[in-house]
Design an enzyme around this catalytic site. Structure first.
Site, PDB file in Angstrom:
ATOM      1  N   LYS A 106       0.964  -1.277  -0.025  1.00  0.00           N
ATOM      2  CA  LYS A 106      -0.150  -0.038  -0.011  1.00  0.00           C
ATOM      3  C   LYS A 106       0.920   1.252   0.086  1.00  0.00           C
ATOM      4  O   LYS A 106       1.851   1.313   0.722  1.00  0.00           O
ATOM      5  CB  LYS A 106      -0.942  -0.152   1.049  1.00  0.00           C
ATOM      6  CG  LYS A 106      -2.031   1.080   1.568  1.00  0.00           C
ATOM      7  CD  LYS A 106      -2.811   0.794   2.592  1.00  0.00           C
ATOM      8  CE  LYS A 106      -3.953   1.979   2.690  1.00  0.00           C
ATOM      9  NZ  LYS A 106      -4.888   1.732   3.822  1.00  0.00           N
ATOM     10  N   SER A 140      -9.531   2.338   3.210  1.00  0.00           N
ATOM     11  CA  SER A 140      -8.955   2.969   2.223  1.00  0.00           C
ATOM     12  C   SER A 140      -7.853   1.980   1.319  1.00  0.00           C
ATOM     13  O   SER A 140      -7.249   2.540   0.445  1.00  0.00           O
ATOM     14  CB  SER A 140      -7.980   3.987   3.101  1.00  0.00           C
ATOM     15  OG  SER A 140      -7.231   3.337   3.711  1.00  0.00           O
ATOM     16  N   SER A 198      -9.799  -0.141   7.176  1.00  0.00           N
ATOM     17  CA  SER A 198      -9.070  -0.307   5.765  1.00  0.00           C
ATOM     18  C   SER A 198      -8.340  -1.190   5.375  1.00  0.00           C
ATOM     19  O   SER A 198      -8.068  -1.374   4.163  1.00  0.00           O
ATOM     20  CB  SER A 198      -8.099   0.944   5.829  1.00  0.00           C
ATOM     21  OG  SER A 198      -8.943   2.295   6.041  1.00  0.00           O
TER      22      SER A 198
END
Lengths: 505, 501
Positions: free
Chosen positions: A81, A156, A180
């Protein structure tokens, strides 16, 4: 070669060590897959082809020389990420503010992955500064759910979860502040874990909400997630909130779980996580999952955690407050975006104009909320009170864990909603985190494991398992056992039911 | 553009108002590394050469507490007679400024590590004032700005600014007094004496370089006035940029006269930050702000609470050196000094030097006499502090020893010290180089005496006649002949002997 991308991380690592396939072949297969489908999925913001192949070559060299592998995941391709720093490789956190930022240092998680011989393929898309539940807040366009291109992959960390659901990587790293990792896992049919807060170092994790942020593993199987968990977790002296204790034995627990027996395990169903706002298909899938847990020996009881209903509002005071402070550093002075520095503007004006341009609407919304909540005269009413609610929630968990070993709930109230559906309604968007937030506030461990497809829309549903702080291993035992039972009931692994993605769209 | 600032006559100020002071002193600790990272804590160096992700506030960076800084904070608290918190946290003080890398300072808010203490301050005439300490807490320093292009080097009129973050993250202890009242006309003096005493204490603790000129000790002076019949405090101003002890006194005095003039005229004091102007001893207003700064304090989530154990605090208490005030009392007793004599010593900054000289073998009276008289003059003529003279207490003790053993006369001893100060070497080396040795060989002296008597027969006659005082002229001649290296007393004895011969 497409078979390689369908294998689990554990299988790939074994094959590489057994010299059935080289790490370079494995890496290349995944790079090819990315080239094939990522225009469609948009999970990646940056692909580090050379870096990945170099890492793969190093693993192959080790194998050739007969050296012990650097870890049980040596040679396995992973998507990282874009909120974790990678030295020499862009780290944008999904924001215009850091669009061209190249960090001079690796996050501890990044370093551990490299030391473990994991092949980092690239950086994945995310809601800007980790704020969101759909990845629509990315400054670089949304990621699409591999199950349905018109739908969100969650957020997210939508890029990370989508990348593994689309077989672009075998593993991914996400971060979870309010859900997330888990919510994207739920809506993409993958496994996502938020470790105990302090279990994984936050050094190099661009901070959104310091007391809530935690990096964790994303994978297609519970065992894969456990293997990755053990690589990234552990005490780090660079992170003062890091826990100085051994990593819970998650891999052993997963293997134990794979025997499929949960006799003696007490499971609590959280009463408050049902009812209005929950999609019927989600509830039905959840209830089926609970039945399966019973069938494999778990004692299931209902548990009430009354303060959980205040978790969402408490979170949306604490997280914005901390983020209003954490994001203050983005002021155009030392790195990142800088606008209007034309000699006609003061430093203060340049700061202000840059932040206006660099941050998207959700980030601005939360900075404003947080600044207000912390402002003089309001601290006690908002931030102070929210922290007290947090203590009450922790006590609810403590009381519940006196009676049960783990708690379960749906991971999120709905399946993947359509792109664009909730962008104009922030509060509706926030509701996606209803079930995940309590574990962030209390700091305990939580996992989302796929529980099947919704009977209404055929989209993935997630089962959330929650365990006490530092008892992450319980997640993996229960999750792995459930996974076996689920696949048995389904006639095969869920993962391979994702629609074929082939060719560019 | 500068308006004429009216000032009230000081005596009038005192007659009509009571000054109220609050002093905030920031101390940079002399730890090896910064407060929250491992970068070197050193003065100077290439800009931005002592930085890392943490003190630059790079995205993803995290702080880790410097244990030695906590130790220093606790020791300072103990030396100031404070209570040490058994549990306290760091807090974020949020405000935007380019020299603040995170745009918040990691500091302490409502949970300082030390609180409720005091420091007894002795004024020049011996009066003792107890200054109460509100708190001492830990925080980090900012980077340094260099404003380029303006006339004064300040931000006003500058074209651009440069930022050096070497100093960002250096450990700071902020020491805040409670309000200092009832000092009347001595307020400026009390302020100066407090900062001096605090500086001496910090130096004794060896926690800081305490160089006001280098910024390792900084003082902000809060001043307000209360009319004689007032029941509430007046509005205060905060004066910064006070870079020397003398400036502390001047700044306080100036603010008192400035504020008094405004109040007497029916005006109100603006609560503002002011800048002390070294050149003329005035204060000027800082940048005006429409709204007061709201720092939005909240506990620092990246750090765990500091909970010093009672055992550790007691261990640290044992490491406290003799505090300057205790030391002075003890020395006064040991050396049998009157209050005035002690004050003389303090005024020229000689106490430590005298003590060290005594330790090296001299008597207190001898050591005192040398430092307060001869050497103080040398320091004054060079316009430096006594401690900066190029002669050490050990060297002075050596010189004194040589006088006591008769190898040097007092006059020669002074010459030797000149030689040492001039960099000619140690006392024995100077004696060697300059050939300074008392002529103690009687035969050489007798020869010189005889010669002098012979060349001044009329003086010799007077001495024979009983006018012993006349021997002075012969002594002078002999001293000249021996280049001052004869023992005058012995010469005189020999003259009396030989004149009769």
């Amino acid at each position: 070669m497409t078979e390689l991308i369908k294998l689990s991380a554990a299988e790939l690592a074994d094959k590489i060590q057994a010299r059935e396939v080289s790490a370079v072949e494995v890496a290349q297969a995944h790079l090819d897959r990315i080239a094939e489908v990522d225009d469609h999925i948009h999970a990646f913001l940056h692909v580090d082809t050379e870096g990945a192949l170099d890492a793969a070559r190093a693993v192959d060299a080790d194998v050739a020389e007969g050296n012990a592998p650097k870890s049980p995941l040596a040679g396995v391709p992973l998507a990282l990420k874009d909120v974790l720093t990678t030295k020499g490789i862009p780290t944008t956190v999904g924001s215009k503010t850091l669009e061209n930022w190249i960090p001079p240092y690796d996050a501890t998680v990044t370093r551990k992955l490299r030391e473990a011989g994991v092949v980092v393929l690239g950086k994945t898309n995310m809601d800007e500064f980790a704020m969101g539940s759909s990845t629509e807040n990315s400054a670089f366009g949304p990621t699409h759910n591999p199950w349905d291109h018109a739908r969100i992959p969650g957020g997210s960390g939508g890029g990370s979860s989508a990348s593994i659901a689309a077989f672009e990587a075998a593993l991914a790293i996400g971060t979870d502040t309010g859900g997330s990792i888990r919510q994207p896992g739920s809506v993409t049919g993958t496994v996502g874990v938020k470790p105990t807060y302090g279990g994984v170092s936050r050094y190099g994790l661009v901070a959104f909400s310091s007391s809530l942020d935690q990096a964790g593993p994303c994978a297609r199987t519970v065992l894969d997630a456990a293997l990755l968990h053990e690589v990234i977790a552990g005490y780090d002296q660079m992170d003062s909130t890091s826990i100085n204790a051994p990593v819970p034995p998650v891999v052993a627990a997963a293997r134990q779980g794979l025997t499929g027996d949960l006799k003696g395990v007490r499971v609590g169903v959280v009463k408050e996580f049902a009812g209005d706002g929950y999609q019927p298909g989600v509830l039905r899938s959840f209830e089926a999952a609970v039945e399966q847990l019973r069938a494999i020996g778990a004692e299931v009881v209902e548990v009430s955690c009354p303060n959980f209903t205040y978790a969402l509002p408490a979170y949306y005071l604490i997280a914005p407050s901390e983020c209003s402070s954490n994001l203050a550093r983005f002021d155009a002075m030392r790195y990142g975006l800088r606008v209007s520095d034309d000699g006609a503007h003061s430093a203060e004006e340049v700061m202000s104009l840059t932040r206006e341009k660099g941050f998207g609407p959700e980030v601005k919304r939360r900075i404003m909320l947080g600044t207000y909540a912390l402002s003089s005269g309001y601290y006690d009413a908002y931030y102070g009170s929210a922290q007290k609610v947090r203590t009450l929630i922790t006590r609810d968990f403590d009381a519940a864990f006196e009676k049960v070993d783990v708690l379960v709930s749906p991971t999120t109230p709905t399946t993947a909603f359509k792109i664009g559906e909730r962008v104009d309604d922030p509060l509706a968007m926030y509701l996606a985190d209803l079930c995940t937030i309590p574990s962030n506030l209390a700091g305990n461990a939580a996992m989302s494991v796929p529980s099947g497809l919704s009977h209404e829309d055929g989209l993935p549903v997630g089962l959330q398992i929650m365990a006490p702080a530092m008892a992450d291993d319980r997640l993996y035992r229960v999750g792995a056992a459930y996974e076996v039972a689920r696949d048995a009931a389904n006639g095969g692994s869920l993962v391979h039911q994702v629609p074929e993605l082939g060719g560019k769209k | 553009m500068t308006a004429v600032v009216e000032l009230m006559d000081y005596a009038d100020v005192i007659e009509r108002f009571d000054p109220v002071l609050g002093l905030e002193v920031h101390v940079e600790l002399n730890t090896n590394t910064k407060m929250f990272c491992g970068c070197a804590n050193e003065f100077g160096g290439e800009p931005n050469s002592k930085v890392c992700p943490t003190c630059l506030g790079l995205p993803g960076s995290l702080p880790v507490v410097n244990g030695k800084a906590v130790e220093g904070a606790i020791r300072i608290g103990l030396a100031l007679n404070c209570e040490i918190a058994s549990w306290c946290r760091f807090a974020r003080k949020n405000y935007f400024y380019p020299d603040q890398p995170k745009n918040f300072q990691t500091s302490q808010y409502d949970e300082p590590i030390a609180f409720n203490g005091y420091l007894d301050v002795t004024l020049d005439d011996g009066e003792v004032v107890r200054v109460e300490i509100e708190r001492a807490h830990m925080e980090e320093d900012t980077g340094k700005s260099l404003h380029v292009g303006g006339a004064t080097g300040r931000i006003h009129g500058a074209e651009h600014s440069l930022l050096d973050y070497n100093r960002a993250g250096v450990p700071l202890i902020e020491i805040v007094t409670k309000t200092i009242e009832h000092t009347g006309e001595r307020a400026p003096e009390v302020a100066r004496a407090y900062v001096t005493a605090l500086r001496d204490l910090l130096s004794a603790l060896d926690v800081s370089d305490v160089r006001m000129d280098q910024g390792s000790v900084r003082c902000d002076a809060n001043v307000s006035l209360m009319a004689k019949d007032a029941t509430e405090f007046g509005t205060r101003t905060e004066t910064k940029n006070v870079n020397s002890l003398r400036s502390v006194e001047r700044a306080v005095r100036y603010e008192m006269t400035r504020q008094a003039a405004i109040l007497a005229d029916g005006g109100t004091i603006k609560q503002e930050t002011r800048h002390f102007q070294e050149a003329d001893g005035t204060t000027s207003p800082g940048r005006t702000k429409e709204t007061a700064e709201d720092y939005r304090y909240f506990p620092e989530p990246d750090l765990v609470p500091i909970a010093p154990s009672a055992e550790w605090v007691e261990e640290l208490r044992k490491t406290l050196p003799e505090m300057p005030s205790e030391r002075r009392k003890r020395i006064q007793g040991e050396w049998n000094l009157t209050d005035e004599a002690l004050r003389d010593l303090l005024n020229v900054g000689a106490v430590d030097l005298v003590a060290a000289t005594v330790e090296a073998g001299a008597t207190p009276d001898e050591a005192r006499s040398w430092w307060v008289n001869t050497l103080a003059q040398e320091a004054n003529s060079r316009e430096i502090e006594l401690a900066e003279l190029a002669i050490t207490p050990a060297q002075l003790a050596e010189v004194i020893g040589l006088v006591n053993s008769g190898e040097l006369t007092n006059k020669m001893a002074k010459e030797v010290t000149h030689g040492v100060l001039a960099g000619e070497g140690s006392p024995s080396e100077v004696v060697e180089k300059r050939g300074l040795k008392v002529v103690s060989d009687d035969s050489a002296l007798i020869a010189a005496v005889d010669e002098a008597l012979a060349s001044q027969p009329d003086v010799a006659e007077k001495i024979r006649g009983g006018k012993v005082a006349a021997a002075g002229a012969i002594v002078g001649a002999v001293m000249k002949a021996t280049k001052g290296q004869a023992d005058a007393k012995r010469v005189r004895e020999l003259i009396i002997e030989r004149v009769g011969a």
